[in-house]
Write a protein that holds these residues in place. Structure first.
Motif, short mmCIF file in Angstrom:
data_model
loop_
_atom_site.label_atom_id
_atom_site.label_comp_id
_atom_site.label_asym_id
_atom_site.label_seq_id
_atom_site.Cartn_x
_atom_site.Cartn_y
_atom_site.Cartn_z
N THR A 36 0.95 -1.29 0.02
CA THR A 36 -0.19 0.30 -0.06
C THR A 36 0.94 1.26 -0.07
OG1 THR A 36 -1.85 -1.12 1.05
CG2 THR A 36 -1.76 1.31 1.31
N THR A 49 -3.32 4.96 6.70
CA THR A 49 -4.70 4.37 5.88
C THR A 49 -5.49 5.42 6.05
OG1 THR A 49 -5.67 3.07 7.57
CG2 THR A 49 -4.09 2.04 6.18
N LEU A 56 -7.22 -0.03 1.05
CA LEU A 56 -7.01 0.82 2.24
C LEU A 56 -7.67 -0.13 3.43
CD1 LEU A 56 -7.33 4.35 1.15
CD2 LEU A 56 -5.33 3.05 1.58
#
Length: 419
Positions: A20, A84, A173
């Motif tokens: 991510t 996130t 996410l």
């Protein structure tokens, strides 16, 4: 490095977090970056992944310092969860493209702090970290195809406002946040190396951004771009030599970044399977016979495959060999400092001088409708003198990375040998 007990939660969170964080930096460039760098050379320096990388590194340094000073259970997990949330902010708040690059850098840095800290808890977690980062490097174009953002513009007509979606898809996410939250009960021990080494890393990444902004962007001539690429290599080599036993990891990051001078179109599902197989082979090879210099040399050969037009050689090089070589190179060197680990993982995402603006050979035209202005961009199906120069420069950089990694390994061996 002394590994602690293996925990599958740490491995899952470290791998997903690395994916991510790296994907966030790689996905930051706006659609019209070429136009912005030509028309607004001052503000455009804050629109490239190079700037997002600088922000991410500074965030990592700050968060590591805070976590080292205030070692509380759940603090590291909370930092990653906050990352996130930061990346998801554009889904709820209107954030223009100009600011979204900085937002992505902040979120990426916060997530990466948690990921690299977890990766230093066990060998398996470190493997997961490398696999997650490698997946972001290879699959980011595929993710962009599945989640296109047509509003990711920074140069707009008067009165228009462009508010892009989050640079990382919301489902990704959410999964990342859940996996990071699952590690809240784990003890997180943050090890911090010398402060001089930490801020040397920040200075190095900052210099990479300055070099790209002054010499290596889309508006640069071929000569300027070549100087920028050479200066970039010098900066990373200097940082690697001054990073004690962890310098080889930075060399691996440089060699991986060089392979972005070429590319591959993800137009078949079986290419994903080949990449996954390559990741597996690379991880096993690093377990049996680790060698960062060898990995960098293989990456240099992958760069060479970009000299061939689309065909069997380039497809095999980028679909099979490259994924294996990336994982092998990263896993052959295990930094003892989480800050250096973070910088090494971010290098392939922030070297815009290679990943974005390598000189094209046979450009096609792009511009606003009804305008005489035209921007030159790369047609990846051709190979000629200018693109050959870019590939040769990238190959030389990867070879230099191999040589420096070999030097670092020899120095470490001498220091560990009994006198």
């Amino acid at each position: 490095m002394q590994w602690r007990q293996y925990d599958p939660r740490a491995s899952a969170a470290a791998g997903t977090g690395a994916f991510t964080a790296c994907l966030a930096v790689m996905s930051t460039p706006p659609t019209d970056l070429m136009v912005a760098e030509r028309d607004s050379p001052v503000s455009s320096v804050f629109l490239s992944p190079a700037w997002a990388g600088v922000v991410a590194v500074v965030v990592v340094l700050t968060a590591v310092r805070v976590a080292f000073t205030h070692s509380r259970r759940g603090l590291i997990t909370g930092v990653g969860a906050a990352g996130t949330a930061v990346l998801a902010t554009p889904a709820a708040v209107d954030i223009s493209t100009a600011w979204s690059v900085t937002v992505a850098g902040v979120g990426s840095g916060l997530i990466l702090v948690t990921a690299v800290t977890l990766a230093h808890t066990s060998r398996t977690a470190f493997v997961a970290l490398a696999l997650g980062a490698a997946s972001a490097y290879r699959f980011s174009p595929l993710v962009a195809q599945q989640y296109p953002d047509h509003f990711r513009w920074s140069v707009s007509l008067p009165g228009d406002a462009f508010f892009p979606e989050p640079v990382v898809p919301i489902p990704v996410l959410v999964v990342t946040a859940v996996l990071l939250a699952s590690t809240i009960s784990m003890p997180h021990v943050v090890t911090r190396g010398p402060r001089t080494v930490h801020w040397r890393m920040a200075a190095a990444v900052g210099l990479l951004w300055v070099v790209y902004a002054l010499l290596g962007d889309y508006s640069a001539s071929v000569g300027q771009w070549t100087v920028a690429a050479a200066a970039t290599v010098v900066v990373i080599v200097g940082a690697a030599i001054g990073s004690a036993d962890s310098g080889a990891f930075l060399c691996a990051g440089l060699a991986v970044a060089c392979t972005f001078v070429g590319g591959m179109v993800w137009n078949a599902w079986w290419l994903v399977l080949l990449a996954i197989a390559g990741f597996t082979v690379g991880a096993l090879a690093a377990r049996w016979a680790p060698s960062t210099p060898v990995g960098c040399c293989i990456l240099a050969l992958v760069c060479a495959s970009a000299l061939f037009p689309y065909g069997l050689v380039s497809t095999v090089g980028y679909a099979v060999v490259l994924p294996a070589a990336i994982v092998y190179s990263l896993l052959s060197s295990r930094p003892s400092d989480p800050t250096i680990t973070s910088v090494g993982l971010l290098i392939p995402t922030t070297l815009a001088v290679v990943t974005l603006s390598a000189p094209p050979d046979r450009p096609y035209e792009f511009g606003w409708t009804g305008s005489a202005d035209r921007i030159l961009v790369l047609d990846p199906g051709t190979v000629g003198s200018r693109s050959v120069l870019a590939v040769v420069v990238a190959m030389c950089a990867a070879v230099v990375a191999a040589g420096v990694a070999a030097r670092v390994d020899r120095r470490n061996h001498k220091q560990q040998s009994p006198s």
